[in-house]
Design a protein around this motif. Structure first.
Motif, mmCIF file in Angstrom:
data_model
loop_
_atom_site.group_PDB
_atom_site.id
_atom_site.type_symbol
_atom_site.label_atom_id
_atom_site.label_comp_id
_atom_site.label_asym_id
_atom_site.label_seq_id
_atom_site.Cartn_x
_atom_site.Cartn_y
_atom_site.Cartn_z
ATOM 1 N N LEU A 15 0.832 -1.206 0.000
ATOM 2 C CA LEU A 15 0.000 0.000 0.000
ATOM 3 C C LEU A 15 0.865 1.254 0.000
ATOM 4 C CD1 LEU A 15 -2.765 1.399 0.253
ATOM 5 C CD2 LEU A 15 -2.538 1.170 2.740
ATOM 6 N N LEU A 16 1.937 1.245 0.786
ATOM 7 C CA LEU A 16 2.839 2.395 0.858
ATOM 8 C C LEU A 16 3.469 2.675 -0.501
ATOM 9 C CD1 LEU A 16 4.241 4.469 2.725
ATOM 10 C CD2 LEU A 16 6.019 2.757 3.114
ATOM 11 N N LEU A 18 2.282 1.779 -3.481
ATOM 12 C CA LEU A 18 1.254 2.191 -4.443
ATOM 13 C C LEU A 18 0.848 3.652 -4.250
ATOM 14 C CD1 LEU A 18 -1.052 -0.987 -4.549
ATOM 15 C CD2 LEU A 18 0.558 -0.190 -6.295
ATOM 16 N N VAL A 19 0.608 4.063 -3.006
ATOM 17 C CA VAL A 19 0.185 5.451 -2.779
ATOM 18 C C VAL A 19 1.337 6.411 -3.082
ATOM 19 C CG1 VAL A 19 -1.600 4.836 -1.106
ATOM 20 C CG2 VAL A 19 0.711 5.332 -0.302
ATOM 21 N N SER A 20 2.586 5.975 -2.859
ATOM 22 C CA SER A 20 3.731 6.829 -3.191
ATOM 23 C C SER A 20 3.831 7.017 -4.699
ATOM 24 C CB SER A 20 5.029 6.219 -2.642
ATOM 25 O OG SER A 20 4.985 6.109 -1.235
ATOM 26 N N ALA A 22 1.384 6.728 -6.827
ATOM 27 C CA ALA A 22 0.236 7.542 -7.236
ATOM 28 C C ALA A 22 0.486 9.023 -6.962
ATOM 29 C CB ALA A 22 -1.026 7.067 -6.508
ATOM 30 N N PHE A 23 1.127 9.308 -5.830
ATOM 31 C CA PHE A 23 1.425 10.704 -5.478
ATOM 32 C C PHE A 23 2.402 11.312 -6.488
ATOM 33 C CE2 PHE A 23 4.030 13.781 -3.024
ATOM 34 C CZ PHE A 23 3.032 14.722 -2.780
#
Length: 358
Positions: A15-16, A18-20, A22-23
């Motif tokens: 998750l970390l 993926l969100v990084s 995406a950011f």
């Protein structure tokens, strides 16, 4: 329980990541603004700290004053030079369109002035068909003119995006100056590496940023100014335009500004302007060339502790991938590559040097 804990840890790590990603994907359209805001913050951090010592507990005011100084010393002069450059570029384009400035005519003059032995070499090489060569040169220049016109139109159409990126850069620069220390500490704490390794990598990163930007920009400004000065002295039209072109090309070590002044010197010699050609060659080699050969290794290679050939290759490769931003990104990636491998090799040497356990 242990398996469940490991599954949760891996899920959270995924998750970390993926969100990084995406950011970074969200920021990518304005990565140039974020990048140059960070670079300017690193370059002017010493000035910010000096102002902060004179006005303790006033970080916001110190950041605003630093931002104002950057605007006056860096951004406004660049804006003025850009305005002059636009005027001269428009003038050159109009002269080309009207036929007053004809590269085909200049090529014809150079060809007619060549000695017979050179014409013989060209004939044996199949390069004596002047009409065909002129057609190709004219076609290339026409395509170049159309490209310049298209780019000028695109710049006008994308003016809104430019100003948005510019104000994003200024906005981020203010916060990077004011809160950069705390942000840097948070990033260091979040990276899962040993403290010594993190300290070495961050130190190398900031050193390379300062050395590369200051070194390349100083060399580019000096070569552009010196080239524009000699072009003005020799009466060449649009010296600001050619000086700016030399400044941009000087970002390529070893070749750079010579791409501009050597053809002009050849034209002078071929058309009988001997003293102008000799003066330009001597000035280009002894003045413009020495700036690149002496200052660039001192300002760039010395602080980065990278060989000149690594600086050259990483600069060219970075610019081919990232455009103008690549003259900083390329050497930074090269320096990080070398620093990471140095740390790895040192760790391996320490591990091999340890005595075996009984």
């Amino acid at each position: 329980m242990a398996k469940s804990s490991r599954l949760e840890d891996r899920s959270f790590l995924l998750l970390l990541v993926l969100v990084s990603l995406a950011f970074f994907w969200v920021l990518w359209p304005y990565y140039g603004a974020v990048f140059w805001g960070s670079v300017l913050a690193i370059l002017f951090n010493a000035l910010f700290l000096r102002l902060l010592r004179k006005m303790p507990q006033k970080r916001t005011l110190a950041a605003l004053l630093t931002l104002s100084i950057i605007l006056v010393l860096v951004i406004l002069p660049v804006g003025l030079i850009s305005a002059l450059l636009t005027q001269e570029a428009a003038s050159v384009y109009q002269r080309v369109q009207s036929g007053e400035l004809s590269f085909g005519r200049y090529f014809q003059q150079i060809y007619n002035a060549l000695p017979s032995w050179v014409n013989g070499i060209l004939g044996r090489s199949g390069l004596d068909n002047l009409g065909l060569i002129q057609d190709r040169v004219t076609s290339s220049l026409t395509q170049g003119s159309q490209f310049i016109a298209t780019q000028a139109l695109n710049i006008g159409q994308n003016a809104f995006d430019f100003f948005v990126s510019f104000f994003i850069m200024l906005y981020l620069l203010f916060f990077f100056l004011r809160d950069g220390g705390a942000l840097s500490r948070r990033i260091k704490e979040a990276i899962p590496l040993e403290a010594e390794i993190k300290r070495n990598i961050f130190s190398k990163f900031t050193t390379v940023i300062r050395a590369t930007v200051k070194g390349n920009i100083v060399v580019a400004m000096l070569q552009g100014a010196l080239g524009g000065l000699i072009f003005w002295f020799l009466g060449i039209h649009a010296p600001v335009l050619w000086g700016t072109l030399m400044a941009f090309l000087s970002l390529l070590p070893a070749v750079g500004a010579a791409i501009v002044w050597i053809p002009v010197a050849i034209y002078f010699l071929a058309t009988g302007a001997i003293w102008q050609g000799v003066l330009l060659i001597a000035y280009g080699v002894l003045v413009i060339g020495l700036v690149d050969n002496i200052l660039r290794p001192v300002l760039v290679g010395k602080d980065t502790k990278m060989p000149d050939y690594v600086v050259l290759v990483s600069t060219i490769g970075g610019m081919s991938l990232f455009g103008l931003n690549g003259f900083v990104i390329g050497p930074v990636i090269a320096a990080m590559f070398m620093a990471a491998w140095d740390i790895f090799m040192k760790a391996r040497e320490d591990e091999l040097a340890e005595p075996p356990l009984p």
